[in-house]
Each structure stands twice: as structure tokens, then as C-alpha cells.
Design an enzyme around this catalytic site. Structure first.
Site, mmCIF file in Angstrom:
data_model
loop_
_atom_site.group_PDB
_atom_site.id
_atom_site.type_symbol
_atom_site.label_atom_id
_atom_site.label_comp_id
_atom_site.label_asym_id
_atom_site.label_seq_id
_atom_site.Cartn_x
_atom_site.Cartn_y
_atom_site.Cartn_z
ATOM 1 N N ASP A 108 9.595 8.747 11.568
ATOM 2 C CA ASP A 108 8.352 8.601 10.813
ATOM 3 C C ASP A 108 8.207 9.773 9.847
ATOM 4 O O ASP A 108 9.029 9.933 8.957
ATOM 5 C CB ASP A 108 7.183 8.488 11.803
ATOM 6 C CG ASP A 108 5.950 7.835 11.201
ATOM 7 O OD1 ASP A 108 5.723 7.965 9.998
ATOM 8 O OD2 ASP A 108 5.189 7.204 11.957
ATOM 9 N N ARG A 130 0.847 -1.192 0.000
ATOM 10 C CA ARG A 130 0.000 0.000 0.000
ATOM 11 C C ARG A 130 0.884 1.244 0.000
ATOM 12 O O ARG A 130 2.047 1.206 0.417
ATOM 13 C CB ARG A 130 -0.927 0.030 1.216
ATOM 14 C CG ARG A 130 -0.214 0.242 2.547
ATOM 15 C CD ARG A 130 -1.210 0.597 3.637
ATOM 16 N NE ARG A 130 -0.598 0.744 4.951
ATOM 17 C CZ ARG A 130 -0.018 1.865 5.402
ATOM 18 N NH1 ARG A 130 0.068 2.927 4.611
ATOM 19 N NH2 ARG A 130 0.490 1.921 6.612
#
Length: 299
Positions: A204, A101
Site C-alpha cells: 500500500d 478517484r
């Protein structure tokens, strides 16, 4: 640091809040809930949140120059008309890897979209390694694979002169830099800018401020760290009341507010009770720096 103020501004608890983008024209914060399969817009004036359901995991949403948005939904890059909530697939990536994804994505100053993929997660941040890639998408929807064998394609941004591309593959536990050709999108000369230290968790999402310094969200680290990419030195740490910090961007009337997204997915019952604000979006004030307006996709 005593003047720094952290407050929860979007109190809806996202499963995996991510990808904040400040929309200057309406003073709104655009962000996604990956696992919640929603794109949100929080209006800083009215404090209202409006949402669109995406039907599949959504890694990012960015403004489009021609109006509306472009988002990464499943393995498709889609256009979104906010007023009608209609989504139209533009291009697909990783056709040979149906379990992959799209994750984080961002637009460079020329209007080119860069977006990365990752393999299927067994649990948050636990993935089949080296399944992901980093792609660029131009205005005519030409897709070019820029990197392969990526674990978790994550934070990305550019230096002020557009000659350096900063990139995070989370499981590498580092922030990397590449030479960047803004005319072609070519990446070269990969090197490490910063190695995560003990307690900082996984790197992140990321943003670059108006001074060219990096602000990196620390997943499982409960903080955002400010890094000088020229020296690799950590300049500042902003602590938040939740551990799963996912991404950040500057916004507000003069871009002096740092907006920080977080996740609640993956917390056990004890952790959830200790972190009642998990999944909220926070605003940090008093940092003494400003950010830059977001770029819009030219396609």
C-alpha cells in the site's frame, strides 16, 4: 527487535486512514481518511486532532510552499486554506472516467506533485482493473500522464539521489522502481524491486528512510516491511495490532518515529471485535533509523 515499541497515538477510528505527512514546523501529523472524507492534523504536543471535511473521497494531502495544502479530492487536485477550510479546484484528471478517484500522492524534491488514480471500488481493494493512471503536476499546474492502465495507484517515493522513483500498483503485488529524471519527471526502465510474500497482503503506502531503504505498509498483512531496494531483501518486519495497514511516514523531533495509518472499513463484526484499534494511527519507536522531511508542492 525487542526494543521496538508500537503504540496507538490517534485513537479516532478512521474508515481508511492514509497518506501521513509529518509537519516539522508545528510537530503535527497530517493524514486523510479517504472514505471518511476528511483531512486530519494531529498535534503531537497537545494530542489534539483538527479536521476539515472534503465533501468527496480524499486520497492525499500535502503541504504547499506558498502556504496551506494541496489535496486529491475526487478527481480534482484542490488547494486548501486550513484556517478558513476553503477548498479551490486547481486541476482535474481522468475527465473521461467519471467513476475514478485520486488515491495516493507525494511531492518530489523539486516540488513536483505525483498523484495516481484508480477505478471504482466494489469493496475495499476490489476494483475495475486498468482504469487508473499516474500523473505529474508542476508548479504552473501542467498535468502530464506518466503511466496508464494502473489498477490501484498507491505508494510512491524517491531514492536519496532522486534518480530512482519507487512505485506501488497494489494489485501487482510488488514494489517497482523506475529511472527518474527530476528535471522533466520522465519515468523509464520499470523493474521489480520486491515481490510480496505469502501473508504480507497487498503493498500500500510507502516511505524511504535516510539510508535509502523502503518501508512498505502491508494492507491485510498487519505489518510494515523494511526493504533494501538494492538487493530486494526484506530486512525487518514491524507487526501491528491491526490487519489493514495503509501507509507510513517518519516524523517526530528527529524523524526517528515511524507513523503508521490503518483502516477499519471492510472488517466484518468478528474481525472488528478482534481488532479494536482498527483505523487508529500508530507510532513505532526504537527502529534505529530516521526518515527525511516531506517535500512541499511548488505550485
Amino acid at each position: 527487535m525487542s526494543s521496538v515499541k508500537v503504540e496507538s497515538v490517534v485513537k479516532a477510528s478512521a474508515l481508511v486512514g492514509e497518506g501521513p505527512v509529518w509537519e516539522e514546523s508545528e510537530q503535527t501529523l497530517l493524514f486523510v481518511d479517504i472514505a471518511g472524507r476528511k483531512i486530519h492534523r494531529w498535534n503531537s504536543t497537545t494530542n489534539q486532532v483538527k479536521s476539515v471535511e472534503t465533501g468527496d473521497m480524499v486520497g492525499f494531502a500535502v503541504p504547499r510552499r506558498s502556504g496551506g495544502y494541496v489535496a486529491g479530492v475526487g478527481r480534482s487536485i484542490v488547494s486548501l486554506d486550513w484556517s478558513t477550510q476553503a477548498m479551490t479546484s486547481l486541476v482535474e484528471v481522468d475527465e473521461d472516467k467519471p467513476n475514478n478517484r485520486l488515491n495516493d500522492g507525494k511531492v518530489d524534491p523539486t516540488g513536483r506533485l505525483l498523484a495516481g488514480t484508480m477505478g471504482k471500488e466494489q469493496r475495499p481493494a476490489e476494483v475495475q482493473k486498468q482504469q487508473g493512471s499516474l500523473f505529474s503536476v508542476t508548479s504552473d499546474l501542467t498535468v502530464t500522464k506518466r503511466l496508464s492502465q494502473v489498477d490501484i495507484s498507491n505508494g510512491l517515493d524517491w531514492s536519496l539521489d532522486q534518480k530512482t522513483f519507487f512505485y506501488i500498483d497494489s494489485l501487482f503485488l510488488s514494489v517497482d522502481a523506475f529511472d527518474y529524471d527530476s528535471n522533466t519527471g520522465h519515468l523509464g526502465n520499470r523493474r521489480v524491486v520486491y515481490h510480496m510474500e505469502k501473508g504480507e497482503g497487498l503493498p500500500d503506502g510507502m516511505t524511504v528512510d535516510a539510508d535509502g531503504r523502503l518501508w512498505v505498509a502491508c494492507y491485510n498483512g498487519g505489518r510494515v516491511i523494511n526493504i533494501d531496494p538494492a538487493t530486494g531483501v526484506r530486512l525487518q518486519t514491524v507487526s501491528l495490532p491491526v490487519m489493514k495497514i495503509t501507509s507510513c511516514c517518519f516524523g517526530g523531533p528527529d524523524y526517528s518515529d515511524l507513523y503508521v495509518t490503518s483502516a477499519s472499513l471492510g472488517l466484518d463484526q468478528s474481525e472488528s471485535s478482534q481488532q479494536p484499534l482498527a483505523g487508529h494511527t500508530f507510532r513505532v519507536r526504537g527502529l534505529g533509523v530516521k526518515g527525511r522531511p516531506a517535500n512541499s508542492f511548488s505550485g
